[in-house]
Design an enzyme around this catalytic site. Structure first.
Site, PDB file in Angstrom:
ATOM      1  N   GLU A  33       0.871  -1.171   0.000  1.00  0.00           N
ATOM      2  CA  GLU A  33       0.000   0.000   0.000  1.00  0.00           C
ATOM      3  C   GLU A  33       0.911   1.225   0.000  1.00  0.00           C
ATOM      4  OE1 GLU A  33      -2.702   0.367   3.328  1.00  0.00           O
ATOM      5  OE2 GLU A  33      -3.489   2.256   2.540  1.00  0.00           O
ATOM      6  N   ARG A 258       4.765 -12.682  10.097  1.00  0.00           N
ATOM      7  CA  ARG A 258       5.500 -11.477   9.716  1.00  0.00           C
ATOM      8  C   ARG A 258       6.828 -11.408  10.479  1.00  0.00           C
ATOM      9  NH1 ARG A 258       3.452  -6.150   9.791  1.00  0.00           N
ATOM     10  NH2 ARG A 258       1.590  -6.893   8.774  1.00  0.00           N
ATOM     11  N   LYS A 268       4.117   1.068   9.589  1.00  0.00           N
ATOM     12  CA  LYS A 268       4.300   2.305   8.835  1.00  0.00           C
ATOM     13  C   LYS A 268       3.688   3.498   9.557  1.00  0.00           C
ATOM     14  CE  LYS A 268       2.862   0.261   5.027  1.00  0.00           C
ATOM     15  NZ  LYS A 268       2.386   0.025   3.655  1.00  0.00           N
TER      16      LYS A 268
HETATM   17  P1  ATP Z   1       2.705  -2.298   8.275  1.00  0.00           P
HETATM   18  O1  ATP Z   1       1.645  -2.968   9.096  1.00  0.00           O
HETATM   19  O2  ATP Z   1       4.090  -2.600   8.722  1.00  0.00           O
HETATM   20  O3  ATP Z   1       2.502  -0.860   8.119  1.00  0.00           O
HETATM   21  P2  ATP Z   1       1.381  -3.369   6.002  1.00  0.00           P
HETATM   22  O4  ATP Z   1       1.169  -4.823   6.084  1.00  0.00           O
HETATM   23  O5  ATP Z   1       0.249  -2.482   6.266  1.00  0.00           O
HETATM   24  O6  ATP Z   1       2.652  -2.989   6.868  1.00  0.00           O
HETATM   25  P3  ATP Z   1       1.507  -3.346   3.164  1.00  0.00           P
HETATM   26  O7  ATP Z   1       2.003  -2.275   2.281  1.00  0.00           O
HETATM   27  O8  ATP Z   1       0.068  -3.660   3.158  1.00  0.00           O
HETATM   28  O9  ATP Z   1       1.990  -2.972   4.617  1.00  0.00           O
HETATM   29  O10 ATP Z   1       2.357  -4.664   2.953  1.00  0.00           O
HETATM   30  C1  ATP Z   1       2.704  -5.198   1.699  1.00  0.00           C
HETATM   31  C2  ATP Z   1       3.079  -6.633   1.886  1.00  0.00           C
HETATM   32  O11 ATP Z   1       4.159  -6.778   2.791  1.00  0.00           O
HETATM   33  C3  ATP Z   1       1.928  -7.437   2.459  1.00  0.00           C
HETATM   34  O12 ATP Z   1       1.796  -8.625   1.715  1.00  0.00           O
HETATM   35  C4  ATP Z   1       2.335  -7.707   3.870  1.00  0.00           C
HETATM   36  O13 ATP Z   1       1.797  -8.912   4.306  1.00  0.00           O
HETATM   37  C5  ATP Z   1       3.853  -7.728   3.776  1.00  0.00           C
HETATM   38  N1  ATP Z   1       4.444  -7.333   5.051  1.00  0.00           N
HETATM   39  C6  ATP Z   1       4.212  -6.202   5.726  1.00  0.00           C
HETATM   40  N2  ATP Z   1       4.888  -6.188   6.896  1.00  0.00           N
HETATM   41  C7  ATP Z   1       5.569  -7.359   6.962  1.00  0.00           C
HETATM   42  C8  ATP Z   1       6.455  -7.957   7.916  1.00  0.00           C
HETATM   43  N3  ATP Z   1       6.765  -7.333   9.055  1.00  0.00           N
HETATM   44  N4  ATP Z   1       6.966  -9.162   7.631  1.00  0.00           N
HETATM   45  C9  ATP Z   1       6.667  -9.778   6.483  1.00  0.00           C
HETATM   46  N5  ATP Z   1       5.851  -9.289   5.549  1.00  0.00           N
HETATM   47  C10 ATP Z   1       5.302  -8.084   5.769  1.00  0.00           C
HETATM   48 MG    MG Z   2      -1.569  -3.272   4.883  1.00  0.00          MG
END
Ligand code: ATP
Ligand code: MG
Length: 559
Positions: A33, A258, A268
């Site tokens: 995102e 994760r 984020k």
């Molecule tokens: P955050 O919660 O850290 O802000 P998010 O999951 O909202 O991250 P996205 O941009 O939606 O961020 O994530 C893109 C991809 O990266 C998704 O498939 C998510 O599952 C993966 N991802 C995000 N954080 C992690 C992590 N800590 N470990 C492994 N994969 C991750």
């Molecule tokens: Mg997300």
């Protein structure tokens, strides 16, 4: 360079699907995102998706999950692309956006309405939450649940036309208000948001939710394996339900744990807060766990990929030691980083019996781990700098470096012996006077006498000055989000995460160093040229010290 992969449940599932003919190709995707910069957790997901695609001769798409225009920005899209490329992955021409599918998603939504599987609901967001029930209590059906198909179609079209205000209506899937899985209790598919979108402009005022957009986008792209993090496990029945109702290509969603790192926050939302509060300079501050921060700090793509490969994937939540990541950084830099001499806290040494005005060009090895890196010349002269703490006037026990009367080796140069010191009126040592033994040129004595230590040095007349930024952990506690009553993560910040030292002395070969060049300052650590450097002044970031703490921590964890 190929990376050996362990067997893991994700790869095993894919192999099984291919063997059983569920799919005859592999297509994964990485779906960020664009509401912030990528962090090391994303790096894990990127490596997993792109490497799996490669191993199975398949493809990995980049898909921006841009369904929420209130938080998303073009600058994040640009940064995300740069970071993925830097990590060494290529999505070729498959740069997609969930917003590309807004028309198709709308069409699918009407299809569900026509099948009696979706309805327009006028409850407020708070009411929807109340009606949803809890894990122990079933939900209560919305009073709007039994609207006719015709009425739903009319209202949904009017929602799209902008006839209703933000939050006044939503489109919901009609599934099961008493399902033990809360995600199936008539989840929201569309909300009204009168906000311009970076890519679709003012075309839309209804935007799909993640749950509605994600699976259908996967399906439209022909994704075979939609790999995501564990929090989506409970969403899988919904993912499957939408696709089954529509009767479209059905990818398999696979969830993995994760990545969490000690002393690090990954969300984020919190990283953005650190930026907004100016606790760090920006998203790419070298203390940030972002990919751009790590790049600026001097981490290499290979180190991050090796780390991602070593931690592997699992179904169980766990936290990896920060030192383990640093271990891979050291391992890679040890192979690659040219060695140079730099004195961070200089003190002047005058070699009294060395001729005035003479400069010797001494030969130095660029990288003992890489013979192809060759050699360079380092100038030596009567006045040099050494590290302040390599000298002790009153040595403590087991101090083997320079002290009055002792002899040490100067790397690539000579043995020197300290004869006396000069102090200022406050009693601080300002000069150390030594003599050198001309017989020891290159670093060995013909009479085979030994010295107990070798010091790095820089010729005073030839030294270039630099600013060096020493970084420490941004947080003091292993889990920065775990706080006492009435406190928050800001209370766990390390006040000394950045220490700047000015007037460091570097050997002149560094004069042409460019931002992002990485060196080993012998005996001190790995350092990367910062982008703040100018033609007048170089700025270096300490990437990591030389001492690998990982083995120590590993044995503590095992015992
Ligand atoms: P955050 O919660 O850290 O802000 P998010 O999951 O909202 O991250 P996205 O941009 O939606 O961020 O994530 C893109 C991809 O990266 C998704 O498939 C998510 O599952 C993966 N991802 C995000 N954080 C992690 C992590 N800590 N470990 C492994 N994969 C991750
Ligand atoms: Mg997300």
């Amino acid at each position: 360079m190929t990376i050996e992969h362990k067997k893991d449940f994700v790869r095993e599932t894919i192999k099984k699907d291919l063997k059983e003919g569920k799919f005859n190709y592999v297509n994964t995707r990485f779906p960020p995102e664009p509401n912030g910069y990528l962090h090391i957790g994303h790096a894990k997901a990127i490596c997993l998706n792109f490497e799996i695609a490669k191993e199975f001769n398949g493809k990995c798409n980049l898909r921006f999950d841009d369904t929420n225009p209130t938080k998303e920005e073009q600058k994040y899209i640009d940064a995300i692309k740069e970071d993925i490329k830097w990590l060494g992955f290529d999505w070729e021409d498959r740069e997609y956006y969930a917003s590309n599918y807004f028309d198709k998603l709308y069409e699918y939504a009407e299809l569900l309405i026509k099948k009696g599987k979706a309805y327009v609901c006028d409850l407020s967001p708070e009411q929807i939450k109340q009606y949803r029930g809890t894990l122990t209590e079933p939900g209560v059906p919305s009073p709007y649940r039994d609207r006719t198909i015709e009425e739903n179609l009319k209202l949904f079209r009017e929602m799209k036309q902008g006839l209703y205000s933000d939050g006044s209506k939503v489109l919901r899937a009609k599934i099961d208000m008493s399902s033990p899985n809360l995600n199936l209790r008539d989840p929201v598919m569309y909300r009204i948001l009168k906000k311009s979108h970076p890519r679709t402009g003012n075309k839309w005022c209804i935007y799909p939710t993640y749950d509605w957009a994600h699976g259908q986008s996967d399906s439209i792209e022909g994704i075979t394996h939609s790999i995501c993090t564990l929090e989506f496990e409970d969403h899988r029945p919904l993912y499957d339900w939408f696709i089954e109702q529509l009767g479209i290509h059905h990818p398999r969603q696979i969830e993995f744990a994760r990545l969490n790192l000690t002393y690090t926050v990954m969300s984020k939302r919190i990283l953005l807060e650190l930026v907004k509060r100016k606790i760090v300079k920006d998203w790419d501050d070298p203390r940030m766990p972002t990919i751009s921060g790590m790049r600026r700090r001097g981490y290499t793509p290979q180190a991050i990929r090796n780390f991602a490969s070593a931690i592997g994937v699992s179904k169980a939540d766990n936290t990896v030691e920060f030192e383990y990541l640093e271990h891979f950084v050291r391992e890679d830099l040890n192979k690659k980083a040219p060695r140079v001499m730099a004195v961070l806290n200089p003190i002047k040494v005058i070699i009294d019996n060395y001729p005035e005005g003479i400069v010797e060009e001494l030969e130095a090895v660029n990288n003992p781990e890489d013979s192809s890196a060759g050699k360079r010349k380092v100038p030596f002269s009567k006045v040099i700098y050494i590290e302040n703490d390599d000298f002790m006037e009153k040595p403590m026990p087991k101090f083997y470096r320079l002290t009055v009367g002792s002899e040490v080796r100067l790397r690539y140069a000579y043995f020197i012996k300290c004869e006396s010191v000069v102090k200022d009126k406050n009693g601080n040592i300002v000069e150390i006077h030594c003599t050198y033994d001309p017989q020891t040129k290159g670093g060995d004595a013909p009479d085979r006498r030994k010295v107990k230590s070798t010091l790095h040095w820089v010729s005073a007349k030839h030294a270039i000055e630099a600013e060096v930024r020493l970084f420490d952990k941004l947080f003091l506690t292993e889990n920065p989000l775990k706080t006492g009553e009435g406190k928050n993560f800001l209370d766990n910040l390390n006040p000394d995460s950045l220490k700047i030292i000015y007037n460091c002395k570097l050997e002149p070969s560094l004069a042409n160093a460019k931002p992002f060049d990485i060196f080993q300052f012998e005996r001190v650590g790995y350092f990367c040229v910062d982008k703040d450097s100018t033609s007048e002044k170089l700025v270096f970031n300490r990437t990591v010290t030389l001492k690998d703490d990982w083995q120590k921590i590993k044995s503590k964890l095992i015992n």
